[in-house]
Design a protein around this motif. Structure first.
Motif, PDB file in Angstrom:
ATOM      1  N   UNK A   1       0.753  -1.302   0.105  1.00 39.48           N
ATOM      2  CA  UNK A   1       0.081  -0.066   0.103  1.00 39.48           C
ATOM      3  C   UNK A   1       0.751   1.283   0.035  1.00 39.48           C
ATOM      4  N   UNK A   2       2.068   1.064   0.029  1.00 38.05           N
ATOM      5  CA  UNK A   2       3.169   2.329   0.089  1.00 38.05           C
ATOM      6  C   UNK A   2       3.194   2.881   1.345  1.00 38.05           C
ATOM      7  N   UNK A   3       2.912   2.192   2.477  1.00 36.28           N
ATOM      8  CA  UNK A   3       3.387   2.921   3.772  1.00 36.28           C
ATOM      9  C   UNK A   3       4.807   3.021   4.176  1.00 36.28           C
ATOM     10  N   UNK A   4       5.172   4.245   4.969  1.00 38.54           N
ATOM     11  CA  UNK A   4       6.705   4.108   4.950  1.00 38.54           C
ATOM     12  C   UNK A   4       6.903   2.703   6.262  1.00 38.54           C
ATOM     13  N   UNK A   5       8.105   2.956   6.356  1.00 38.04           N
ATOM     14  CA  UNK A   5       8.553   2.019   7.414  1.00 38.04           C
ATOM     15  C   UNK A   5       8.165   2.409   8.744  1.00 38.04           C
ATOM     16  N   UNK A   6       8.049   3.805   9.073  1.00 40.35           N
ATOM     17  CA  UNK A   6       7.603   4.237  10.396  1.00 40.35           C
ATOM     18  C   UNK A   6       6.243   4.086  10.548  1.00 40.35           C
ATOM     19  N   UNK A   7       5.556   4.486   9.474  1.00 45.72           N
ATOM     20  CA  UNK A   7       4.111   3.917   9.352  1.00 45.72           C
ATOM     21  C   UNK A   7       3.609   2.426   9.522  1.00 45.72           C
ATOM     22  N   UNK A   8       4.325   1.525   9.081  1.00 38.81           N
ATOM     23  CA  UNK A   8       4.219   0.145   9.241  1.00 38.81           C
ATOM     24  C   UNK A   8       4.395  -0.106  10.617  1.00 38.81           C
ATOM     25  N   UNK A   9       5.708   0.464  11.384  1.00 35.07           N
ATOM     26  CA  UNK A   9       5.799  -0.122  12.698  1.00 35.07           C
ATOM     27  C   UNK A   9       4.856   0.493  13.517  1.00 35.07           C
ATOM     28  N   UNK A  10       4.297   1.672  13.468  1.00 40.98           N
ATOM     29  CA  UNK A  10       3.103   2.070  14.133  1.00 40.98           C
ATOM     30  C   UNK A  10       2.104   1.512  14.059  1.00 40.98           C
ATOM     31  N   UNK A  11       1.479   1.554  12.800  1.00 42.01           N
ATOM     32  CA  UNK A  11       0.005   1.089  12.558  1.00 42.01           C
ATOM     33  C   UNK A  11       0.039  -0.410  12.463  1.00 42.01           C
ATOM     34  N   UNK A  12       0.920  -1.129  12.029  1.00 46.03           N
ATOM     35  CA  UNK A  12       0.889  -2.410  11.964  1.00 46.03           C
ATOM     36  C   UNK A  12       1.374  -3.162  12.789  1.00 46.03           C
ATOM     37  N   UNK A  13       2.461  -2.807  13.310  1.00 45.25           N
ATOM     38  CA  UNK A  13       3.231  -3.680  14.325  1.00 45.25           C
ATOM     39  C   UNK A  13       2.946  -3.221  15.913  1.00 45.25           C
ATOM     40  N   UNK A  14       3.672  -1.941  16.193  1.00 47.04           N
ATOM     41  CA  UNK A  14       3.582  -1.598  17.583  1.00 47.04           C
ATOM     42  C   UNK A  14       2.216  -1.532  18.083  1.00 47.04           C
ATOM     43  N   UNK A  15       1.214  -1.000  17.645  1.00 52.34           N
ATOM     44  CA  UNK A  15      -0.216  -0.879  18.118  1.00 52.34           C
ATOM     45  C   UNK A  15      -1.124  -2.221  18.236  1.00 52.34           C
ATOM     46  N   UNK A  16      -0.888  -2.975  17.146  1.00 48.40           N
ATOM     47  CA  UNK A  16      -1.681  -4.383  17.346  1.00 48.40           C
ATOM     48  C   UNK A  16      -0.662  -5.014  18.227  1.00 48.40           C
ATOM     49  N   UNK A  17       0.494  -5.138  18.462  1.00 51.50           N
ATOM     50  CA  UNK A  17       1.361  -5.845  19.347  1.00 51.50           C
ATOM     51  C   UNK A  17       1.174  -5.532  20.870  1.00 51.50           C
ATOM     52  N   UNK A  18       0.975  -4.283  21.159  1.00 48.90           N
ATOM     53  CA  UNK A  18       0.757  -3.874  22.425  1.00 48.90           C
ATOM     54  C   UNK A  18      -0.696  -4.253  22.861  1.00 48.90           C
ATOM     55  N   UNK A  19      -1.593  -4.206  21.987  1.00 41.42           N
ATOM     56  CA  UNK A  19      -2.877  -4.671  22.443  1.00 41.42           C
ATOM     57  C   UNK A  19      -3.024  -6.165  22.573  1.00 41.42           C
ATOM     58  N   UNK A  20      -2.209  -6.995  21.981  1.00 46.38           N
ATOM     59  CA  UNK A  20      -2.238  -8.395  22.016  1.00 46.38           C
ATOM     60  C   UNK A  20      -1.538  -8.685  23.588  1.00 46.38           C
ATOM     61  N   UNK A  21      -0.419  -8.009  23.899  1.00 51.75           N
ATOM     62  CA  UNK A  21       0.190  -8.207  25.143  1.00 51.75           C
ATOM     63  C   UNK A  21      -0.197  -7.535  26.233  1.00 51.75           C
ATOM     64  N   UNK A  22      -1.267  -6.555  26.119  1.00 54.23           N
ATOM     65  CA  UNK A  22      -1.567  -5.632  27.164  1.00 54.23           C
ATOM     66  C   UNK A  22      -2.006  -6.400  28.446  1.00 54.23           C
ATOM     67  N   UNK A  23      -2.349  -7.267  28.621  1.00 52.11           N
ATOM     68  CA  UNK A  23      -2.594  -7.957  29.977  1.00 52.11           C
ATOM     69  C   UNK A  23      -1.225  -8.326  30.399  1.00 52.11           C
ATOM     70  N   UNK A  24      -0.325  -8.975  29.693  1.00 55.94           N
ATOM     71  CA  UNK A  24       0.979  -9.212  30.253  1.00 55.94           C
ATOM     72  C   UNK A  24       1.810  -7.848  30.743  1.00 55.94           C
ATOM     73  N   UNK A  25       1.633  -6.936  30.011  1.00 57.24           N
ATOM     74  CA  UNK A  25       2.341  -5.895  30.398  1.00 57.24           C
ATOM     75  C   UNK A  25       1.561  -5.224  31.569  1.00 57.24           C
ATOM     76  N   UNK A  26       0.232  -5.315  31.881  1.00 54.39           N
ATOM     77  CA  UNK A  26      -0.259  -4.768  33.049  1.00 54.39           C
ATOM     78  C   UNK A  26       0.223  -5.462  34.246  1.00 54.39           C
TER      79      UNK A  26
END
Length: 229
Positions: A127-152
């Protein structure tokens, strides 16, 4: 042999317990935020392209996770003093807590990032997203959502671990209890009150982190509402 509880002296010392609890909060919140940010950067580094960076981040995480927090606190407090840098006890305790929780947060976040399917990343690249956009929208936020109970859970454990900083004279909750029991000679009552205080702080912290998760992760909130129906 019987034991008669006497909490009258504990009630008179409530300002000391309150001050200790407030200092515990002052240690926990900044360490949680800064430690999570540092841990996320470490997780990104461990998944990076450069071998030296992966090795350096991995070595840091393994060293911190395989040494006691008390030793780390002593190293920061006494080690810096030996080098000529006189750091206040509070600052040394906060730095040690940040460095410690960063290592554990790093592994939790790395697990969340590894759980992101490669197809999603490839689709974002198409889709032409930059590496920074990919990390934020596709990797970081979904990853944090998945592991949020463990982080808590990890952040609550960090708050409880602030009790160790009393060993370098940080006047947090456990140090307040030690001072009160030495003045009143009622150690059982003092530490019962501290245990209750830590329990209340843990519940409040979990509630605050749950509300934060509900506000940030809207998809989780919608899924939870759907499951409730």
């Amino acid at each position: 042999m019987g034991y008669e509880f006497d909490f009258a002296a504990m009630l008179q010392a409530w300002p000391q317990f309150l001050a200790g609890a407030w200092l515990t909060v002052q240690l926990s919140l900044p360490a949680t935020v800064v430690g999570f940010m540092l841990g996320t950067l470490l997780a990104i580094g461990r998944r990076g392209r450069h071998a030296w960076l992966r090795s350096a981040c991995g070595a840091y995480v393994e060293v911190v996770r395989n040494t006691p927090l008390l030793v780390q606190v002593f190293l920061v407090f006494f080690g810096l003093a030996s080098l000529g840098w006189k750091v206040p006890a509070f600052a040394a305790a906060l730095a040690a807590l940040v460095l410690n929780v960063a290592a554990y947060s790093s592994e939790i976040m790395r697990a969340g990032m590894d759980a992101i399917h490669k197809g999603q990343i490839e689709a974002a690249e198409c889709l032409g997203l930059t590496r920074r956009q990919i990390y934020w929208h596709v990797i970081l936020r979904p990853a944090m959502e998945k592991v949020y109970p463990a982080l808590t859970s990890q952040f609550v454990l960090l708050m409880l671990a602030t009790s160790i900083t009393s060993q370098i004279s940080v006047e947090e909750l456990t140090a307040a209890a030690a001072r009160v029991q030495s003045e009143t000679f009622r150690p059982f009552e003092a530490y019962i009150l501290v245990a209750v205080a830590y329990l209340l702080l843990s519940l409040l912290m979990r509630a605050g982190l749950w509300l934060f998760g509900q506000a940030v992760f809207t998809r989780r909130r919608k899924l939870g509402a759907g499951a409730a129906r």
